[in-house]
Design a protein around this motif. Structure first.
Motif: not given
Length: 188
Positions: A27-31
């Motif tokens: 999720i952090v990478k997607e954001v």
């Protein structure tokens, strides 16, 4: 054919249990890649503070540098406002050039510094200046006192000259009128 391998993350048993670390990092990478936080919250059913904490804890240093709020000194703000007022740049150009998030921030600076200019221009007159008659009376009183002091000094000096002429038998006050004119005018 290639098989796409889908990662399976451990599900949470209840709200108090932790998320799978792999899911958090995904999720952090997607954001970081550009997924809006609101969208990530909606897709994964996260709370605002949860995602915020993950971004703070697991976000890359590059992401942190780009997301940080810029703070401008008063001098920088005034310089930007002055450039806009002088027509050297538009608000949009200033926003882009200085990497300011919102045009409304610049507009608030303009309003702030316009009000400061008005405050500088307001004349603060003293109460004495408003009452000109009392100012003139005060000035007259000061002048009268100075005149009285000057007259006393003149009397004192004349008295000293008289005493010196008497004791030293010297004519200290020399007349500027020639003696031939003294007789004609009746001066002695």
């Amino acid at each position: 054919m290639e098989h796409q391998q889908q990662e399976i993350y451990a599900s949470r048993e209840h709200k108090q249990s932790h998320y799978d670390k792999r899911l958090i990092l995904k999720i952090v990478k997607e954001v970081e890649a550009g997924l809006p936080r609101k969208e990530a919250n909606r897709i994964y059913g996260l709370g605002k503070s949860t995602l915020h904490g993950w971004m703070r804890d697991y976000g890359s240093s590059n992401y942190h540098q780009n997301i940080k709020r810029k703070s401008f000194s008063n001098l920088q703000k005034r310089t930007i406002v002055r450039a806009i007022e002088q027509g050297r740049v538009t608000i949009k150009e200033a926003k882009t050039a200085y990497n300011i998030k919102n045009e409304n921030i610049i507009r608030s600076w303009i309003a702030q510094y316009k009000s400061e200019k008005v405050e500088i221009c307001i004349e603060n007159t003293s109460p004495m200046a408003k009452d000109k008659s009392s100012l003139k009376d005060l000035e007259k009183e000061v002048l009268e006192k100075a005149l009285q002091e000057a007259e006393l000094k003149i009397k004192a000096l004349n008295t000293l000259i008289d005493v010196a002429e008497d004791q030293l038998k010297i004519d200290i006050r020399k007349s500027l009128v020639p003696s031939s004119l003294k007789n004609e005018t009746g001066l002695s």
